[in-house]
Design an enzyme around this catalytic site. Structure first.
Site, PDB file in Angstrom:
ATOM      1  N   THR A 185       0.960  -1.198   0.014  1.00  0.00           N
ATOM      2  CA  THR A 185       0.023  -0.081  -0.072  1.00  0.00           C
ATOM      3  C   THR A 185       0.974   1.320  -0.112  1.00  0.00           C
ATOM      4  OG1 THR A 185      -0.092   0.101   2.409  1.00  0.00           O
ATOM      5  CG2 THR A 185      -1.618  -1.247   1.441  1.00  0.00           C
ATOM      6  N   GLU A 330      -5.525  -4.175   0.884  1.00  0.00           N
ATOM      7  CA  GLU A 330      -5.766  -5.376   1.649  1.00  0.00           C
ATOM      8  C   GLU A 330      -6.941  -6.170   1.576  1.00  0.00           C
ATOM      9  OE1 GLU A 330      -5.259  -2.075   2.150  1.00  0.00           O
ATOM     10  OE2 GLU A 330      -3.764  -1.989   4.007  1.00  0.00           O
ATOM     11  N   LYS A 441     -13.647  17.430  12.779  1.00  0.00           N
ATOM     12  CA  LYS A 441     -14.227  17.408  13.800  1.00  0.00           C
ATOM     13  C   LYS A 441     -14.600  18.722  14.296  1.00  0.00           C
ATOM     14  CE  LYS A 441     -12.942  12.816  14.951  1.00  0.00           C
ATOM     15  NZ  LYS A 441     -11.731  12.011  15.371  1.00  0.00           N
ATOM     16  N   TRP A 446     -19.072  16.052  12.853  1.00  0.00           N
ATOM     17  CA  TRP A 446     -18.386  15.645  11.924  1.00  0.00           C
ATOM     18  C   TRP A 446     -18.640  16.262  10.498  1.00  0.00           C
ATOM     19  CZ3 TRP A 446     -17.771   9.682  12.577  1.00  0.00           C
ATOM     20  CH2 TRP A 446     -16.892   9.399  13.855  1.00  0.00           C
TER      21      TRP A 446
HETATM   22  P1  ADP Z   1      -3.643   3.135  -0.876  1.00  0.00           P
HETATM   23  O1  ADP Z   1      -3.800   2.714  -0.023  1.00  0.00           O
HETATM   24  O2  ADP Z   1      -2.498   2.512  -1.578  1.00  0.00           O
HETATM   25  O3  ADP Z   1      -3.850   4.471  -1.319  1.00  0.00           O
HETATM   26  P2  ADP Z   1      -5.849   1.699  -1.829  1.00  0.00           P
HETATM   27  O4  ADP Z   1      -6.726   1.485  -3.065  1.00  0.00           O
HETATM   28  O5  ADP Z   1      -5.713   0.477  -0.765  1.00  0.00           O
HETATM   29  O6  ADP Z   1      -4.734   2.379  -1.891  1.00  0.00           O
HETATM   30  O7  ADP Z   1      -6.890   2.462  -0.748  1.00  0.00           O
HETATM   31  C1  ADP Z   1      -7.943   2.295  -0.252  1.00  0.00           C
HETATM   32  C2  ADP Z   1      -8.816   3.616   0.405  1.00  0.00           C
HETATM   33  O8  ADP Z   1      -9.093   4.259  -0.706  1.00  0.00           O
HETATM   34  C3  ADP Z   1      -9.977   3.075   1.264  1.00  0.00           C
HETATM   35  O9  ADP Z   1      -9.766   2.750   2.256  1.00  0.00           O
HETATM   36  C4  ADP Z   1     -10.857   4.307   0.913  1.00  0.00           C
HETATM   37  O10 ADP Z   1     -10.481   5.180   2.070  1.00  0.00           O
HETATM   38  C5  ADP Z   1     -10.498   4.917  -0.281  1.00  0.00           C
HETATM   39  N1  ADP Z   1     -11.347   4.602  -1.184  1.00  0.00           N
HETATM   40  C6  ADP Z   1     -11.349   3.432  -2.094  1.00  0.00           C
HETATM   41  N2  ADP Z   1     -12.430   3.594  -2.972  1.00  0.00           N
HETATM   42  C7  ADP Z   1     -13.149   4.573  -2.388  1.00  0.00           C
HETATM   43  C8  ADP Z   1     -14.294   5.392  -3.025  1.00  0.00           C
HETATM   44  N3  ADP Z   1     -15.199   4.821  -3.994  1.00  0.00           N
HETATM   45  N4  ADP Z   1     -15.049   6.005  -2.507  1.00  0.00           N
HETATM   46  C9  ADP Z   1     -14.403   6.988  -1.428  1.00  0.00           C
HETATM   47  N5  ADP Z   1     -12.727   6.376  -1.169  1.00  0.00           N
HETATM   48  C10 ADP Z   1     -12.551   5.213  -1.413  1.00  0.00           C
END
Ligand code: ADP
Length: 544
Positions: A185, A330, A441, A446
């Site tokens: 990641t 993950e 916050k 929120w």
């Molecule tokens: P990295 O961690 O490498 O940036 P990831 O693809 O694993 O890449 O990131 C996952 C995160 O991306 C999620 O936990 C979420 O916060 C965000 N995310 C993924 N898809 C969406 C979506 N459709 N809308 C909002 N947030 C998203």
């Protein structure tokens, strides 16, 4: 009593064997890094993957060895996927957009033995190779004619590596829980963390991806994954297209609107996948040229939230069904997909868009729960907001050789903490309010930075928007909106405030707006909020 069914281990090699057997003439088209369009089919891909598997054997690659790629979406990268995992080694896909220090960390942390690299990224590795004592050599994904002069040690071109090998290889059978691939990641803070997939998790996830209520990938589709193969296996596309026998179109290094549109048209693409930034670029191109799509029908967007204005433009101006999806590295990555249920199709347009704005509904195979600060479960009523936790057969059970990160990532019942704040409704639709660390916050309430950003991007003069929380003496935090205006747009603070005043609750309105030329992005194309917090965290709000 045990069931009496065969215990055949799930394997990645079975995917390409199936594709080659029954979809051998289905095309795989690549815009190569060298330039020209390359065209072959699943049958040929399988033969070349077997040549590569034989070459790996000749190089002395052992089961479990990590072999890395730094590569675009191309047919050669696809062959690496199948040859490396299929022969029992671990495919480590590296995101070339990571900072050099991060690449240095993960190559050494993963203990990579060979690196397969596209021409574009040779210079990145040349600067780092001295720090890779354990890497035995480099395979440049090209032929001898295009092999550059390079300071990389022990270099060979991909084509010359596989050329002498036979196109038959006996794919080994092993425990389906064997590691197949590794993806770190991008981690905006701290070191990147490795997610280690297995043959079992990959095949089960592929079944999910193909299901009609997930991404519905089938043999009738022509799929163009814009999402990179170095970002969670192109959201599983590299595998699910083999399972389904879809035609595949790889865009190589050219991800701009014009290049993508050209491929959509010439290759009659029906379905494409990518992050919002890519679609913003595509839509800008479509608006400039007045073009539309003749065959594209489905577009999957995820990785960050898709703004309403984007969904509406794609659906109404171009007749495309937008599938908003959510997931994580993950999670292989699919967690939720936004295919509407039958009962929702007749809803008024506004209500359907409200559902499409959500991140999709939970797919079978992923269980979700939301909890409050004390870990108490909250109802799935579409109102209660809490942290989202997940579990399932394609969700990580711990980071690769990183005990500290692994310990922090799970609750006492073994559920994985996503770090996202959301609501879940009775139909299973998840709406991500924010990353836990990005939510603002304000006076005990929120404010969702995502909702504010989406509202701002709806203004015709806004190219991109980011919202961060800035310290406020009375309210603890208040939102600051940071905007990149569209080229040539005469956008003022007052006009934008006025526009937002009609879109969001008054107490959500940003306390200030800053205009910038560029917004920073992470290696996966997301807004880099940590950088913005560094730069603007001490911004003096006029209300403070
Ligand atoms: P990295 O961690 O490498 O940036 P990831 O693809 O694993 O890449 O990131 C996952 C995160 O991306 C999620 O936990 C979420 O916060 C965000 N995310 C993924 N898809 C969406 C979506 N459709 N809308 C909002 N947030 C998203």
């Amino acid at each position: 009593m045990q069931g009496l069914m065969m215990d055949v281990p799930l394997s990645i090699s079975s995917l390409i064997r199936h594709a080659a057997l029954y979809h051998g003439d289905t095309e795989i088209v690549t815009r190569t890094v060298e330039g020209p369009i390359h065209r072959y089919n699943w049958g040929e891909a399988h033969r070349r993957a077997q040549q590569l598997a034989n070459a790996l054997k000749r190089l002395g690659v052992q089961p479990g060895d990590r072999l890395a790629t730094l590569a675009w979406n191309t047919h050669r990268h696809l062959e690496c996927y199948y040859a490396i995992s299929g022969s029992g080694a671990v495919l480590h896909t590296i995101n070339p957009r990571l900072f050099p220090e991060q690449i240095r960390y993960i190559v050494n942390h993963a203990d990579d033995r060979w690196i397969f690299v596209d021409l574009s990224f040779v210079p990145v590795l040349e600067k780092l190779a001295a720090d890779f004592p354990r890497v035995k050599g480099y395979v440049v994904l090209t032929d001898d004619a295009h092999l550059p002069q390079t300071s990389l040690p022990n270099v060979v071109s991909y084509e010359s590596l596989i050329a002498p090998e036979a196109p038959e290889f006996d794919w080994p059978t092993f425990d389906e829980r064997t590691a197949s691939s590794l993806c770190y990641t991008s981690g905006t803070t701290g070191n990147p963390k490795g997610v280690l997939y297995s043959h079992r998790s990959t095949v089960i996830h592929s079944y999910c991806v193909c299901a009609p209520d997930a991404l519905g990938i089938s043999s009738r589709d022509t799929i163009l994954p814009v999402v990179p193969m170095f970002h969670v296996n192109a959201w599983g596309c590299a595998y699910s297209t083999a399972m389904a026998g879809s035609k595949l179109v790889f865009p190589g290094a050219k991800l701009d609107g014009a290049s993508l549109h050209e491929l959509f048209e010439t290759e009659k693409v029906t379905c494409t996948l990518g992050v919002p930034t890519v679609w913003l670029g595509l839509l800008a191109h479509m608006a400039e040229t007045g073009k539309t799509f003749s065959t594209l029908r489905r577009l999957v967007v995820g990785g960050s939230a898709a703004p309403l204005s984007m969904i509406v433009a794609l659906e109404e101006d171009h007749g495309i069904d937008v599938i908003h999806a959510w997931g994580m590295t993950e999670m292989s990555p699919i967690g939720t997909t936004g295919v509407l249920k039958g009962k929702m199709l007749a809803l008024p347009k506004g209500d359907r868009y409200k559902l499409k704005m959500k991140q999709g509904r939970v797919v079978f195979g992923v269980e979700v729960k939301i909890v409050d600060d004390t870990g108490k479960r909250l109802p799935h009523d579409g109102v209660a907001q809490g942290e989202l936790l997940v579990r399932g057969p394609w969700i990580t059970s711990g980071y690769f050789e990183d005990e500290a990160a692994s310990r922090a990532a799970f609750d006492s019942e073994g559920w994985f903490r996503t770090g996202d704040i959301c609501t879940v409704d009775a139909d299973g639709f998840v709406q991500i309010t924010d990353r836990a660390k990005d939510i603002i916050k304000s006076g005990g309430e929120w404010i969702s930075s995502i909702d504010l950003e989406n509202a701002a991007v709806g203004h015709p003069g806004v190219a991109e928007a980011a919202v961060i929380g800035v310290h406020h003496p009375k309210w603890q935090e208040r939102p600051l909106l940071i905007v990149k205006a569209k080229k040539g747009a005469a956008l003022t603070r007052e006009a934008l405030m006025g526009y937002l005043g009609e879109k969001v609750a008054k107490w959500w309105l940003p306390d200030d707006i800053v205009f910038v030329d560029e917004l920073p992005h992470t290696a996966t194309g997301k807004l880099m909020k940590s950088k913005l917090r560094e730069e603007f965290g001490h911004h003096r709000l006029p209300t403070a």
